[in-house]
Design an enzyme around this catalytic site. Sequence first.
Site, PDB file in Angstrom:
ATOM      1  N   HIS A 145       5.573   7.194   6.203  1.00 58.34           N
ATOM      2  CA  HIS A 145       5.385   6.581   5.045  1.00 58.34           C
ATOM      3  C   HIS A 145       4.693   7.585   4.025  1.00 58.34           C
ATOM      4  CE1 HIS A 145       1.455   6.755   7.130  1.00 58.34           C
ATOM      5  NE2 HIS A 145       0.873   6.890   6.008  1.00 58.34           N
ATOM      6  N   HIS A 151       0.631  -1.234  -0.015  1.00 57.70           N
ATOM      7  CA  HIS A 151       0.015   0.100  -0.069  1.00 57.70           C
ATOM      8  C   HIS A 151       0.804   1.244  -0.154  1.00 57.70           C
ATOM      9  CE1 HIS A 151      -3.605  -2.417   0.822  1.00 57.70           C
ATOM     10  NE2 HIS A 151      -3.042  -2.780   1.881  1.00 57.70           N
ATOM     11  N   HIS A 179       2.310   9.016   0.307  1.00 58.30           N
ATOM     12  CA  HIS A 179       1.320   8.723  -0.559  1.00 58.30           C
ATOM     13  C   HIS A 179       1.531   9.352  -1.755  1.00 58.30           C
ATOM     14  CE1 HIS A 179      -1.419   7.320   2.664  1.00 58.30           C
ATOM     15  NE2 HIS A 179      -0.590   8.040   3.286  1.00 58.30           N
ATOM     16  N   THR A 218      -5.993   7.103   7.284  1.00 53.90           N
ATOM     17  CA  THR A 218      -6.496   7.250   5.802  1.00 53.90           C
ATOM     18  C   THR A 218      -6.492   5.844   5.177  1.00 53.90           C
ATOM     19  OG1 THR A 218      -4.327   7.627   4.963  1.00 53.90           O
ATOM     20  CG2 THR A 218      -5.621   9.535   5.796  1.00 53.90           C
ATOM     21  N   THR A 219      -6.316   4.796   6.112  1.00 54.46           N
ATOM     22  CA  THR A 219      -6.404   3.501   5.376  1.00 54.46           C
ATOM     23  C   THR A 219      -7.333   2.705   6.378  1.00 54.46           C
ATOM     24  OG1 THR A 219      -4.496   2.699   6.712  1.00 54.46           O
ATOM     25  CG2 THR A 219      -4.369   3.557   4.440  1.00 54.46           C
ATOM     26  N   HIS A 255       3.576  11.229   5.631  1.00 55.46           N
ATOM     27  CA  HIS A 255       3.041  10.961   6.925  1.00 55.46           C
ATOM     28  C   HIS A 255       4.243  10.537   8.214  1.00 55.46           C
ATOM     29  CE1 HIS A 255      -1.171  10.949   4.922  1.00 55.46           C
ATOM     30  NE2 HIS A 255      -0.741  12.115   5.388  1.00 55.46           N
TER      31      HIS A 255
HETATM   32 ZN    ZN Z   1      -0.548   7.959   5.432  1.00 55.93          ZN
END
Ligand code: ZN
Length: 384
Positions: free
Chosen positions: A130, A104, A132, A236-237, A155
């Site tokens: 991580h 992801h 995005h 957000t996941t 993030h």
């Molecule tokens: Zn994130």
Amino acid sequence: MLGKLFLFILFQILASSSSSSEEDESSSESGNKGEHPKSSSHGHWNYLDQDAWSSDFQHCSGQSQSPINIATRQAIFDPQLPEIKLEGYDLSDSELLKLVNNGHTLQLNLPDTMRIVSGFDNIFLAAQLHFHWGTIEAPGSEHTIDNVHFPAEIHVVHYNSKYHNISEAASKLDGLAVLGAFIGIGLHENENYEKILSSLMDVSREESDTEIPGFNVRNLLPNKLAKFYRYNGSLTTPPCYQTVNWTIFNDTITVSRKQLASLEDTLKAGLDQHLTKNFRAPQLLYNRQVMSSFRAEPSSTGPQIPSYPDSDGQSKKGRTINEPAYSKEVLSRGDILAIVFGALFTVTLLSFMIYACQQRKKTLSLKKDTRQNVIYKPATKEEV
Ligand SMILES: [Zn+2]
Ligand SMILES: *[C@@H]1O[C@H](CO)[C@@H](O)[C@H](O)[C@H]1NC(C)=O
Ligand SMILES: *[C@@H]1O[C@H](CO)[C@@H](O)[C@H](O)[C@H]1NC(C)=O
Ligand SMILES: *[C@@H]1O[C@H](CO)[C@@H](O)[C@H](O)[C@H]1NC(C)=O
Ligand SMILES: *[C@@H]1O[C@H](CO)[C@@H](O)[C@H](O)[C@H]1NC(C)=O
């Protein structure tokens, strides 16, 4: 007179069509998934089918979800928001950090010696950071600023030190604090990001990991941390727990175009898919407010458009927040509408003016007024 009226009306049409295209954007945003719907088997989820998340993870349909759009003019200045102070971010290179492609995102696990010592009611300990991102064509930050995406977003996830570990904290109301910052494109390679990006090839396969030497993680964040937005949100996941105290910095980071491309191009999800567009669409705000640690200034002091040298040495505008693929598509739809309406209006107006002139000619010749040719008076002084 008529000319001015026409310009005024045309301007009104343009203005209303561009404001309606802004409203469109969030709905076309949430339409960015579902093109290749996959039935999500329990516990598994993907970014193409975000609407399906809430059937397996009930929190995902809550009313404090993340990310959100941050409307900069609606953010409420709160002078009480304490400054963010970080400690232990400067890691020794003898400390090895695990870098993971989890299918992801690209995640770097962090030691709990890194912490936020001021900014919240408690000390928060780092767990991981991580990213995005989108694709070469489309920017992929999760949060948007005035409905515009940045190319990417970082993030840094922390958990409340009153809990034993992040898994215990993640479901607690005061469990998490995430520091978020936008990544744009700049002229130069970002050496700090290279500490991570240089190992991308080692984690190109899903579920692969590697170890990288510690470095000063503070340098992955923007230079200035004083200006930020604050709101109550969620992971957000999935499982989308509504337990995140969000901080989104106003200052941004830049990496080179090449560095961003390597993030967008190297990682695989599954056997043959590229790991791209790993961002969730902005969620509804409901009954929430976005606070800011600073007063909004005129947009002239906002972020500048970085440029980058083209391969032929010429400078072009970078793919930045000011030229996102989404708003480009939406705007061009608005533009086409405006042009069509403008053209229709012009044709109607011209026909009417020609007709009116002919009527006047007839009247004048009927009157046989030979003294003065009224038609040559400036149109602005005439009432047609
Ligand atoms: Zn994130
Ligand atoms: C987030 O942190 C701020 C500042 O300490 C605090 O006022 C607020 O209550 C926190 N939000 C949550 C949901 O704990
Ligand atoms: C986290 O802490 C809880 C409570 O102490 C414990 O039961 C759990 O095993 C811990 N999980 C991890 C991954 O360490
Ligand atoms: C976030 O939630 C906390 C706890 O409910 C509340 O005290 C705080 O005012 C909220 N913050 C914002 C910005 O709404
Ligand atoms: C930073 O704040 C300024 C002033 O409100 C705003 O114009 C700009 O869009 C903000 N940028 C980001 C990335 O928050």
